[in-house]
Design a protein around this motif. Sequence first.
Motif, mmCIF file in Angstrom:
data_model
loop_
_atom_site.group_PDB
_atom_site.id
_atom_site.type_symbol
_atom_site.label_atom_id
_atom_site.label_comp_id
_atom_site.label_asym_id
_atom_site.label_seq_id
_atom_site.Cartn_x
_atom_site.Cartn_y
_atom_site.Cartn_z
ATOM 1 N N TRP A 191 0.842 -1.198 0.000
ATOM 2 C CA TRP A 191 0.000 0.000 0.000
ATOM 3 C C TRP A 191 0.871 1.240 0.000
ATOM 4 O O TRP A 191 0.661 2.164 -0.769
ATOM 5 N N GLY B 148 -5.053 7.276 -1.569
ATOM 6 C CA GLY B 148 -5.426 6.181 -0.681
ATOM 7 C C GLY B 148 -5.697 6.654 0.724
ATOM 8 O O GLY B 148 -5.371 7.779 1.103
ATOM 9 N N LEU C 260 -10.394 11.133 -0.912
ATOM 10 C CA LEU C 260 -10.664 10.279 -2.074
ATOM 11 C C LEU C 260 -11.911 10.743 -2.804
ATOM 12 O O LEU C 260 -12.875 11.192 -2.182
ATOM 13 N N ARG D 141 -16.162 3.144 -4.955
ATOM 14 C CA ARG D 141 -15.899 1.911 -4.216
ATOM 15 C C ARG D 141 -14.408 1.601 -4.320
ATOM 16 O O ARG D 141 -13.848 1.648 -5.409
ATOM 17 N N TYR D 142 -13.807 1.264 -3.189
ATOM 18 C CA TYR D 142 -12.379 1.007 -3.129
ATOM 19 C C TYR D 142 -12.122 -0.364 -2.524
ATOM 20 O O TYR D 142 -12.830 -0.801 -1.623
ATOM 21 N N ASP D 143 -11.076 -1.019 -2.995
ATOM 22 C CA ASP D 143 -10.677 -2.306 -2.442
ATOM 23 C C ASP D 143 -10.065 -2.119 -1.066
ATOM 24 O O ASP D 143 -9.333 -1.159 -0.833
ATOM 25 N N ASN D 144 -10.347 -3.052 -0.196
ATOM 26 C CA ASN D 144 -9.762 -3.062 1.132
ATOM 27 C C ASN D 144 -8.518 -3.953 1.077
ATOM 28 O O ASN D 144 -8.590 -5.149 1.291
ATOM 29 N N ALA E 172 -15.210 -4.276 -0.278
ATOM 30 C CA ALA E 172 -15.164 -2.910 -0.793
ATOM 31 C C ALA E 172 -15.496 -1.909 0.306
ATOM 32 O O ALA E 172 -16.313 -2.170 1.179
ATOM 33 N N CYS F 234 -16.046 7.870 4.557
ATOM 34 C CA CYS F 234 -16.203 6.427 4.537
ATOM 35 C C CYS F 234 -16.498 5.971 5.959
ATOM 36 O O CYS F 234 -16.165 6.652 6.919
#
Length: 94
Positions: A22, A50, A69, A73-76, A84, A93
């Motif tokens: 990350w 991020g 951001l 929808r973002y990946d965890n 997501a 969020c």
Amino acid sequence: MTCGAGWLCEHRWPGVARLVGWRRAMGTEPVTRWWEGSGRRVAFGRGDRGFVVINGDRDPWGAVLRTDLPPGRYDNWLATDPGAIVVDEGGYCG
């Protein structure tokens, strides 16, 4: 897992390896939106690239946090059970 001579070698743990990935993906973006909860909870962004939330407590963390951001929808990346994360129009969020 140990490396010997009393070392734990946390860098080999899957969660730590994902954190390193990350960080690399964030490039040189500065730290933004720093937030600290109890002594075992922290969250921060890297601009609009991020956002990371780390909960070291045993209890779930129900915070709603502001990010930089764009909505979507973002990946965890860091979860052992990925899913997501949704960021709303206001950048929140949670």
